[in-house]
Design an enzyme around this catalytic site. Structure first.
Site, PDB file in Angstrom:
ATOM      1  N   GLY A 213       0.815  -1.217   0.000  1.00 17.39           N
ATOM      2  CA  GLY A 213       0.000   0.000   0.000  1.00 17.39           C
ATOM      3  C   GLY A 213       0.844   1.260   0.000  1.00 17.39           C
ATOM      4  N   CYS A 214       1.926   1.229   0.759  1.00 17.77           N
ATOM      5  CA  CYS A 214       2.793   2.408   0.865  1.00 17.77           C
ATOM      6  C   CYS A 214       3.545   2.656  -0.440  1.00 17.77           C
ATOM      7  CB  CYS A 214       3.764   2.242   2.034  1.00 17.77           C
ATOM      8  SG  CYS A 214       2.894   2.064   3.606  1.00 17.77           S
ATOM      9  N   THR A 215       3.913   1.575  -1.117  1.00 16.68           N
ATOM     10  CA  THR A 215       4.577   1.699  -2.413  1.00 16.68           C
ATOM     11  C   THR A 215       3.612   2.307  -3.430  1.00 16.68           C
ATOM     12  OG1 THR A 215       6.063  -0.135  -1.943  1.00 16.68           O
ATOM     13  CG2 THR A 215       5.709   0.404  -4.268  1.00 16.68           C
TER      14      THR A 215
END
Length: 156
Positions: free
Chosen positions: A47-49
């Site tokens: 998700g952060c990527t």
């Protein structure tokens, strides 16, 4: 956990923190610019990527709106440097290993991960205007279409 009261329209105290490129982020250095501070749980997670790549892909549009982007997590500068290089991020990442900024913006919460309670960053985004006032906050962010929503906000 009770919902936190909104901190919108409050003046954000000046703060500084280490960031990529061997620099120090200092809020007062960006007077006159809108700042997007997005808090995310961890470098190199799916998700952060995705979120970082979406901010990367719309970076130029944010710049055209006098808006700078900074990602914040508890990861180390070394981790941030690798994450930034791997994704070709045109903006800097701020390291908050001691959770000073996390506390200031109240983004730490208990979350369920694989059936266990863990303490971590709730994905959140804040827009600070050119005079240091927090003008918008998103908490419990879901990644799809979020970055477009932030861009839409700073466009008005």
């Amino acid at each position: 956990m009770a919902d936190q009261p909104s901190i919108t329209n409050m003046t954000v105290p000046d703060f500084s923190a280490a960031m990529t490129g061997g620099q120090t982020f200092k809020l007062s250095d960006y007077h006159g610019k809108n700042i997007v501070l997005y808090f995310y749980p961890k470098d190199n997670t799916p998700g952060c990527t995705t979120e970082a790549m979406q901010f990367r892909d719309l970076h130029q549009e944010f710049e055209q709106k006098n808006t700078l982007i900074f990602g914040v997590s508890r990861d180390s500068i070394r981790s941030h440097e690798g994450f930034k290089a791997k994704l070709g991020l045109p903006f800097d990442l701020v390291a908050d290993p001691d959770e000073t900024l996390c506390a200031m913006f109240n983004v730490m919460k208990m979350k369920n991960m694989y059936g266990k309670q863990v303490r971590g960053i709730e994905r959140s985004t804040f827009v600070i205007d050119g005079v240091g006032t927090l003008v918008k906050e998103w908490r419990g962010v879901k990644v799809p279409s979020h970055v477009e929503e932030v861009l839409e906000f700073v466009s008005h």
